[in-house]
Design an enzyme around this catalytic site. Structure first.
Site, PDB file in Angstrom:
ATOM      1  N   ASP A  31      65.248 -14.938  37.499  1.00 39.09           N
ATOM      2  CA  ASP A  31      65.187 -15.709  38.743  1.00 39.09           C
ATOM      3  C   ASP A  31      66.501 -16.471  38.883  1.00 39.09           C
ATOM      4  OD1 ASP A  31      62.348 -16.607  40.403  1.00 39.09           O
ATOM      5  OD2 ASP A  31      64.221 -17.678  40.861  1.00 39.09           O
ATOM      6  N   LYS A  36      63.253 -23.484  37.084  1.00 42.59           N
ATOM      7  CA  LYS A  36      62.036 -22.679  36.957  1.00 42.59           C
ATOM      8  C   LYS A  36      62.097 -21.838  35.670  1.00 42.59           C
ATOM      9  CE  LYS A  36      59.371 -19.698  40.076  1.00 42.59           C
ATOM     10  NZ  LYS A  36      59.524 -18.822  41.237  1.00 42.59           N
ATOM     11  N   GLU A 152      52.087  -3.791  44.754  1.00 45.64           N
ATOM     12  CA  GLU A 152      51.185  -4.651  43.977  1.00 45.64           C
ATOM     13  C   GLU A 152      49.933  -4.940  44.804  1.00 45.64           C
ATOM     14  OE1 GLU A 152      51.498  -5.944  40.755  1.00 45.64           O
ATOM     15  OE2 GLU A 152      49.447  -6.257  41.421  1.00 45.64           O
ATOM     16  N   PHE A 153      48.779  -4.934  44.155  1.00 47.49           N
ATOM     17  CA  PHE A 153      47.534  -5.201  44.896  1.00 47.49           C
ATOM     18  C   PHE A 153      46.778  -6.419  44.368  1.00 47.49           C
ATOM     19  CE2 PHE A 153      48.340  -0.607  45.336  1.00 47.49           C
ATOM     20  CZ  PHE A 153      48.470  -0.539  46.712  1.00 47.49           C
ATOM     21  N   GLU A 156      45.656 -13.578  44.574  1.00 46.66           N
ATOM     22  CA  GLU A 156      45.868 -14.887  43.974  1.00 46.66           C
ATOM     23  C   GLU A 156      44.530 -15.402  43.475  1.00 46.66           C
ATOM     24  OE1 GLU A 156      47.969 -17.618  46.465  1.00 46.66           O
ATOM     25  OE2 GLU A 156      49.471 -16.125  46.980  1.00 46.66           O
ATOM     26  N   PHE A 250      34.628  -8.042  51.409  1.00 44.28           N
ATOM     27  CA  PHE A 250      35.440  -8.489  52.541  1.00 44.28           C
ATOM     28  C   PHE A 250      34.679  -8.474  53.862  1.00 44.28           C
ATOM     29  CE2 PHE A 250      39.817  -9.628  51.467  1.00 44.28           C
ATOM     30  CZ  PHE A 250      39.657  -9.579  50.105  1.00 44.28           C
ATOM     31  N   CYS A 261      49.804 -13.322  52.342  1.00 38.04           N
ATOM     32  CA  CYS A 261      49.894 -11.872  52.554  1.00 38.04           C
ATOM     33  C   CYS A 261      49.349 -11.384  53.893  1.00 38.04           C
ATOM     34  CB  CYS A 261      49.185 -11.150  51.417  1.00 38.04           C
ATOM     35  SG  CYS A 261      49.839 -11.644  49.830  1.00 38.04           S
ATOM     36  N   LYS A 321      42.073 -20.396  49.810  1.00 37.71           N
ATOM     37  CA  LYS A 321      40.867 -19.861  49.170  1.00 37.71           C
ATOM     38  C   LYS A 321      40.708 -20.566  47.827  1.00 37.71           C
ATOM     39  CE  LYS A 321      42.793 -15.925  46.686  1.00 37.71           C
ATOM     40  NZ  LYS A 321      42.633 -14.526  46.350  1.00 37.71           N
TER      41      LYS A 321
HETATM   42  C1  UGA Z   1      45.477 -10.146  49.351  1.00 35.78           C
HETATM   43  C2  UGA Z   1      44.838  -8.815  48.911  1.00 35.78           C
HETATM   44  O1  UGA Z   1      43.449  -8.999  48.678  1.00 35.78           O
HETATM   45  C3  UGA Z   1      45.514  -8.276  47.636  1.00 35.78           C
HETATM   46  O2  UGA Z   1      44.978  -6.996  47.306  1.00 35.78           O
HETATM   47  C4  UGA Z   1      47.007  -8.149  47.885  1.00 35.78           C
HETATM   48  O3  UGA Z   1      47.702  -7.697  46.724  1.00 35.78           O
HETATM   49  C5  UGA Z   1      47.560  -9.500  48.296  1.00 35.78           C
HETATM   50  O4  UGA Z   1      46.896  -9.949  49.487  1.00 35.78           O
HETATM   51  C6  UGA Z   1      49.037  -9.334  48.545  1.00 35.78           C
HETATM   52  O5  UGA Z   1      49.421  -8.540  49.416  1.00 35.78           O
HETATM   53  O6  UGA Z   1      49.842  -9.865  47.770  1.00 35.78           O
HETATM   54  P1  UGA Z   1      45.197 -12.728  48.589  1.00 35.78           P
HETATM   55  O7  UGA Z   1      46.019 -13.057  49.793  1.00 35.78           O
HETATM   56  O8  UGA Z   1      45.543 -13.332  47.269  1.00 35.78           O
HETATM   57  O9  UGA Z   1      45.203 -11.108  48.339  1.00 35.78           O
HETATM   58  O10 UGA Z   1      43.718 -13.190  48.909  1.00 35.78           O
HETATM   59  P2  UGA Z   1      42.323 -12.508  49.308  1.00 35.78           P
HETATM   60  O11 UGA Z   1      41.361 -12.744  48.224  1.00 35.78           O
HETATM   61  O12 UGA Z   1      42.510 -11.126  49.757  1.00 35.78           O
HETATM   62  O13 UGA Z   1      41.892 -13.428  50.546  1.00 35.78           O
HETATM   63  C7  UGA Z   1      42.696 -13.513  51.732  1.00 35.78           C
HETATM   64  C8  UGA Z   1      42.032 -14.366  52.772  1.00 35.78           C
HETATM   65  O14 UGA Z   1      40.916 -13.689  53.320  1.00 35.78           O
HETATM   66  C9  UGA Z   1      41.502 -15.712  52.281  1.00 35.78           C
HETATM   67  O15 UGA Z   1      41.850 -16.712  53.223  1.00 35.78           O
HETATM   68  C10 UGA Z   1      39.995 -15.530  52.217  1.00 35.78           C
HETATM   69  O16 UGA Z   1      39.292 -16.728  52.412  1.00 35.78           O
HETATM   70  C11 UGA Z   1      39.792 -14.562  53.365  1.00 35.78           C
HETATM   71  N1  UGA Z   1      38.570 -13.759  53.242  1.00 35.78           N
HETATM   72  C12 UGA Z   1      38.445 -12.836  52.251  1.00 35.78           C
HETATM   73  C13 UGA Z   1      37.532 -13.915  54.165  1.00 35.78           C
HETATM   74  O17 UGA Z   1      37.628 -14.744  55.091  1.00 35.78           O
HETATM   75  N2  UGA Z   1      36.422 -13.131  54.063  1.00 35.78           N
HETATM   76  C14 UGA Z   1      36.284 -12.209  53.073  1.00 35.78           C
HETATM   77  O18 UGA Z   1      35.223 -11.521  53.055  1.00 35.78           O
HETATM   78  C15 UGA Z   1      37.311 -12.058  52.152  1.00 35.78           C
END
Ligand code: UGA
Length: 436
Positions: A31, A36, A152-153, A156, A250, A261, A321
């Protein structure tokens, strides 16, 4: 064992670098931020991510993981160079590739033998080829290299678990040699490998995030209709989700998606489509629904108590979240200013994101890490994040602490019967109102 250099120590770079070390590789995470890197070498993690600190410390101790700002040396020593730098959203909605381009230039300048350059950052289709041409332009001599896209999938809050137990690895490569090297380092993860070309791998990442965002906006639209026809969206989602073609995940209705994201990637995908003269109308609708959904708790609260001026509102949850301190595009960033504008006073609860939230709200609200303390002396309660402390609330106690027994729940945390039994006026998303 491979020698891997990882560019960028954000969520993607830090977690994947740590996991590559954990499965036995020699990893150097790089980095440009000296402070950091110094803290990381002492095992101090810049992000809140359950379990990460322990794994980082163990791999530092076992000498498989190091952190450095000496990027040229790390590149020269590596067989594989991962790019995991940020791709923030530019004003236009387009992904800003400044960091990716800078890294590609540095890689080119330090190319001293065959290396596989792997893009893990979320980048628009075509970036792999762009990285390839930048490296070529800046490398001296005829050194061979290949570019791979390996998106990456991870999520957080469960990043470590998601990476160690990855559901699939997407490998988009320009040569079989490079694809095989990246397949080989994924073997210990025992996962399904999807092999394809660069463009398809880059598209898979956007399509996956955009589809998940679509599922959320779809169920939120259904929730809004449920409210008008007397249906319960949690039951509707359950009934839909049991169809294996739909799937149960979801489909949780709420106040919309936030984070670093989905908001960024949905907009970037619209932009990618526009570049090739395609109007991605459905994605625009997904974003519109999400924007509308964020304000639902405010309108619901105003329906119950018409005058918010002078009222003290306990806001439970600030992060986008649970299990993260990330405030990027958190719904609270729009909801709290709207409540303050109405003249309300805010007492906010968040066990982890308090300091990150302070950077946004300053002294305009009060911050608490004890959920009952937050409810004390409040008039009403609004739920924005389904933290464990919130899900485990004793509703009778909540009733006794609030001056008006009102909860507007943006995350459908409680059973309707439970709220009814506690004599609460309870309005949630896409479900019948209780005691209204
Ligand atoms: C998301 C994807 O789930 C990951 O697979 C991906 O790698 C990541 O983006 C990325 O591109 O780096 P993340 O943003 O960490 O991950 O969080 P999620 O758990 O996916 O939640 C995203 C948002 O959707 C949150 O605000 C959560 O509250 C909301 N959410 C999720 C809902 O409102 N309803 C649901 O049923 C699920």
């Amino acid at each position: 064992m491979k020698r891997i250099a990882v560019m960028g120590t954000g969520y993607v770079g830090l977690v994947s670098g740590t996991c590559f070390a954990e499965i036995g590789n020699q990893v150097t995470c790089c980095d440009i931020d000296e402070g950091k890197i110094q803290r990381l070498n002492e095992g101090i993690i810049p992000i809140y991510e359950p379990g990460l600190e322990e794994v980082v410390k163990r791999n530092i101790k076992e000498e498989r993981l190091t952190f450095t700002t000496d990027i040229p040396s790390a590149i020269r020593d590596a067989e594989i160079v991962y790019i995991g730098v940020g791709t923030p959203m530019a004003e236009s909605g387009e992904a800003d590739l400044t960091f990716v381009k800078n890294v590609a230039k540095t890689i080119g300048e330090n190319l001293n033998g065959y290396k596989v350059i792997v893009n893990k950052s979320t980048v628009p289709v075509g970036t792999g080829k762009l990285v390839q041409s930048i490296i070529k332009e800046h490398s001296t001599g005829n050194v061979e290299f290949d570019v791979v896209s390996n998106p990456e999938f991870l999520r957080e809050g469960s990043a470590l678990e998601d990476t160690m137990n990855m559901e699939r690895a997407v490998i988009g490569a320009t040569s079989d040699k490079a694809a095989n090297i990246i397949k080989e380092i994924h073997e210990p993860f025992n996962t399904t490998i999807i092999s394809t070309n660069l463009e398809s791998a880059e598209m898979i990442k956007y399509a996956a995030n955009a589809f998940l965002a679509t599922k959320i906006s779809f169920i939120n639209d259904i929730a809004n209709i449920c409210e008008r026809v007397g249906a319960d969206v949690t039951k509707v989602a359950e009934g839909m989700g049991l169809d294996s073609r739909i799937g149960a995940k979801f489909l949780q209705a709420g106040i919309g998606y936030g984070g670093s994201c989905f908001p960024k990637d949905t907009r970037a995908l619209i932009h990618i489509a526009e570049q090739v003269d395609y109007d991605f109308k459905m994605m625009k609708a997904v974003i519109n629904t999400n924007e509308y959904q964020k304000m639902k708790v405010v309108t619901k609260l105003k329906d119950i108590i018409s005058e918010l001026k002078g009222k003290t509102i306990a806001v439970l949850g600030l992060a986008f979240k649970p299990n993260t301190d990330d405030m990027r595009d958190a719904p609270s960033l729009e909801i709290i200013p709207a409540l303050l504008k109405e003249g309300a006073k805010i007492q906010a609860f968040d066990p982890i994101a308090k300091e990150a939230a302070r950077l946004h709200f300053g002294d305009a609200i009060s911050y608490h890490t004890d959920v009952y303390e937050t409810l004390t002396n409040a008039d009403v309660c609004v739920i924005l994040t389904e933290w464990k402390d919130v899900l485990e609330l004793d509703l009778n106690k909540v009733h006794s602490l609030l001056s008006k027994p009102v909860i507007v729940d943006g995350r459908n945390c409680f059973d309707l019967k439970e709220a009814e039994a506690a004599n609460l006026i309870y309005h949630s998303i896409g479900r019948p109102e209780v005691n209204s």
